[in-house]
Write an enzyme that holds these catalytic residues in place. Sequence first.
Site, PDB file in Angstrom:
ATOM      1  CE  LYS A   1      -4.374  -1.486   2.006  1.00  0.00           C
ATOM      2  NZ  LYS A   1      -5.392  -1.170   3.000  1.00  0.00           N
TER       3      LYS A   1
ATOM      4  CG  ASP B   1      -8.969   0.952   3.145  1.00  0.00           C
ATOM      5  OD1 ASP B   1      -9.753   0.174   2.578  1.00  0.00           O
ATOM      6  OD2 ASP B   1      -7.782   0.651   3.398  1.00  0.00           O
TER       7      ASP B   1
HETATM    8  N1  LIG Z   1     -13.098  -3.659   7.199  1.00  0.00           N
HETATM    9  C1  LIG Z   1     -12.165  -3.271   6.350  1.00  0.00           C
HETATM   10  O1  LIG Z   1     -12.417  -2.977   5.179  1.00  0.00           O
HETATM   11  C2  LIG Z   1     -10.750  -3.132   6.851  1.00  0.00           C
HETATM   12  C3  LIG Z   1      -9.834  -2.322   6.136  1.00  0.00           C
HETATM   13  C4  LIG Z   1      -8.533  -2.201   6.641  1.00  0.00           C
HETATM   14  C5  LIG Z   1      -8.165  -2.901   7.801  1.00  0.00           C
HETATM   15  N2  LIG Z   1      -9.073  -3.687   8.439  1.00  0.00           N
HETATM   16  C6  LIG Z   1      -8.706  -4.406   9.666  1.00  0.00           C
HETATM   17  O2  LIG Z   1      -8.223  -3.445  10.602  1.00  0.00           O
HETATM   18  C7  LIG Z   1      -7.231  -4.014  11.446  1.00  0.00           C
HETATM   19  C8  LIG Z   1      -6.012  -3.095  11.474  1.00  0.00           C
HETATM   20  O3  LIG Z   1      -5.470  -2.973  10.163  1.00  0.00           O
HETATM   21  P1  LIG Z   1      -4.185  -2.039   9.880  1.00  0.00           P
HETATM   22  O4  LIG Z   1      -3.957  -2.090   8.415  1.00  0.00           O
HETATM   23  O5  LIG Z   1      -4.311  -0.723  10.557  1.00  0.00           O
HETATM   24  O6  LIG Z   1      -3.046  -2.877  10.618  1.00  0.00           O
HETATM   25  P2  LIG Z   1      -1.690  -2.347  11.290  1.00  0.00           P
HETATM   26  O7  LIG Z   1      -1.182  -1.125  10.564  1.00  0.00           O
HETATM   27  O8  LIG Z   1      -0.808  -3.540  11.383  1.00  0.00           O
HETATM   28  O9  LIG Z   1      -2.129  -1.881  12.777  1.00  0.00           O
HETATM   29  C9  LIG Z   1      -2.544  -2.837  13.712  1.00  0.00           C
HETATM   30  C10 LIG Z   1      -3.118  -2.126  14.940  1.00  0.00           C
HETATM   31  O10 LIG Z   1      -3.559  -3.139  15.867  1.00  0.00           O
HETATM   32  C11 LIG Z   1      -2.852  -2.967  17.112  1.00  0.00           C
HETATM   33  N3  LIG Z   1      -2.582  -4.265  17.713  1.00  0.00           N
HETATM   34  C12 LIG Z   1      -2.210  -5.403  17.105  1.00  0.00           C
HETATM   35  N4  LIG Z   1      -2.044  -6.395  18.004  1.00  0.00           N
HETATM   36  C13 LIG Z   1      -2.292  -5.848  19.230  1.00  0.00           C
HETATM   37  C14 LIG Z   1      -2.291  -6.360  20.560  1.00  0.00           C
HETATM   38  N5  LIG Z   1      -1.972  -7.634  20.830  1.00  0.00           N
HETATM   39  N6  LIG Z   1      -2.635  -5.513  21.573  1.00  0.00           N
HETATM   40  C15 LIG Z   1      -2.961  -4.215  21.330  1.00  0.00           C
HETATM   41  N7  LIG Z   1      -2.971  -3.680  20.072  1.00  0.00           N
HETATM   42  C16 LIG Z   1      -2.639  -4.490  19.047  1.00  0.00           C
HETATM   43  C17 LIG Z   1      -1.586  -2.257  16.738  1.00  0.00           C
HETATM   44  O11 LIG Z   1      -1.019  -1.617  17.871  1.00  0.00           O
HETATM   45  P3  LIG Z   1       0.557  -1.242  17.900  1.00  0.00           P
HETATM   46  O12 LIG Z   1       0.696   0.027  17.119  1.00  0.00           O
HETATM   47  O13 LIG Z   1       0.848  -1.091  19.335  1.00  0.00           O
HETATM   48  O14 LIG Z   1       1.289  -2.410  17.276  1.00  0.00           O
HETATM   49  C18 LIG Z   1      -2.109  -1.267  15.687  1.00  0.00           C
HETATM   50  O15 LIG Z   1      -2.767  -0.186  16.303  1.00  0.00           O
HETATM   51  C19 LIG Z   1      -6.973  -5.424  10.880  1.00  0.00           C
HETATM   52  O16 LIG Z   1      -7.696  -6.320  11.655  1.00  0.00           O
HETATM   53  C20 LIG Z   1      -7.538  -5.364   9.466  1.00  0.00           C
HETATM   54  O17 LIG Z   1      -8.017  -6.626   9.026  1.00  0.00           O
HETATM   55  C21 LIG Z   1     -10.373  -3.807   7.998  1.00  0.00           C
END
Ligand SMILES: NC(=O)c1ccc[n+]([C@@H]2O[C@H](COP(=O)([O-])OP(=O)(O)OC[C@H]3O[C@@H](n4cnc5c(N)ncnc54)[C@H](OP(=O)(O)O)[C@@H]3O)[C@@H](O)[C@H]2O)c1
Length: 277
Positions: free
Chosen positions: A66, A102
């Site tokens: 991305k 998004d």
């Molecule tokens: N519905 C949709 O269309 C859509 C679109 C995009 C994403 N999503 C979903 O959104 C979620 C996040 O996506 P992203 O792209 O933002 O991922 P990302 O950049 O990897 O960010 C992950 C986030 O989750 C937190 N996290 C992960 N494991 C954790 C834990 N054990 N305890 C506390 N916090 C934790 C991380 O905190 P830290 O910063 O502390 O690591 C960070 O804030 C995913 O589940 C993805 O599938 C859905």
Amino acid sequence: MAPRCFVIGDPIAHSRSPMIHRSWLRQYGLAGSYDAVHVLPADLPTFMAQLREGAFAGGNVTLPHKEAVIPFVDDISEAGRAIGAVNTLWREGGRLHADNTDIAGFLGHLDASAPGWQERTGTALVLGAGGAAKGICYGLLGRCVERIILVNRSLGRAEELAASLGKAIEVREWSRASETVAEAELIVNSTALGMSGQPPLEIDLSRLRPGTVVDDIVYVPLKTALLAEAERRGGIAVDGLGMLLHQAVPGFARWFGIVPQVTAQLRATIEADILRS
Ligand SMILES: NC(=O)c1ccc[n+]([C@@H]2O[C@H](COP(=O)([O-])OP(=O)(O)OC[C@H]3O[C@@H](n4cnc5c(N)ncnc54)[C@H](OP(=O)(O)O)[C@@H]3O)[C@@H](O)[C@H]2O)c1
């Protein structure tokens, strides 16, 4: 020639984008194709050169590309530039364009599922500070939400996000999530917590005010524990699947020339696939 489109990522087999776009192609009787293409990071330059030369009309980009595709495009939308990540590419007038849909997906689904949310929201609580959270904060500020309280496990990442998007974002420690619940009219989970295979999201909703909109962008499972608890306490639950469906709309419109509808039938098709997996 009928437009050929793609979603690239590594891995890519899990992507539901082909199912969404093929369903619309069938529904509108359009010629064209949409395929998942597994592109390793080392192969991205070759793939982007093929796109520029006309092998495809455009497509979607998912993890880990991305951010990496940005140097290969000519024009990037304001949202894509602000977030520093894009998910939709298209060729137009001999140039390569990129956008981050998004944000439109998140807002489009929120508008459809919780009409009037914007007028009722002074303060939003956003959990998470990853790529998705950045887009969500950008989108909420664009809709004039006055105050965002951002809570993330890694405080530094939340502080960076807040610094890049402006003063309306207040950062708090992860441990303060539960006490902040009562302050918000909109709560968004944009962490990976609560997703199948991930740890649960531990937040106490006992202070949730009835009528608060709770939006969980995790969509596997379809109804997360957060959404079930929010409903039980009189909140308005907004699920993550709708965001996924709505983010696909602008890309399809660019490539195939029709603004597609997010219908109950499309939703049922994708839901059935998630339940099978
Ligand atoms: N519905 C949709 O269309 C859509 C679109 C995009 C994403 N999503 C979903 O959104 C979620 C996040 O996506 P992203 O792209 O933002 O991922 P990302 O950049 O990897 O960010 C992950 C986030 O989750 C937190 N996290 C992960 N494991 C954790 C834990 N054990 N305890 C506390 N916090 C934790 C991380 O905190 P830290 O910063 O502390 O690591 C960070 O804030 C995913 O589940 C993805 O599938 C859905």
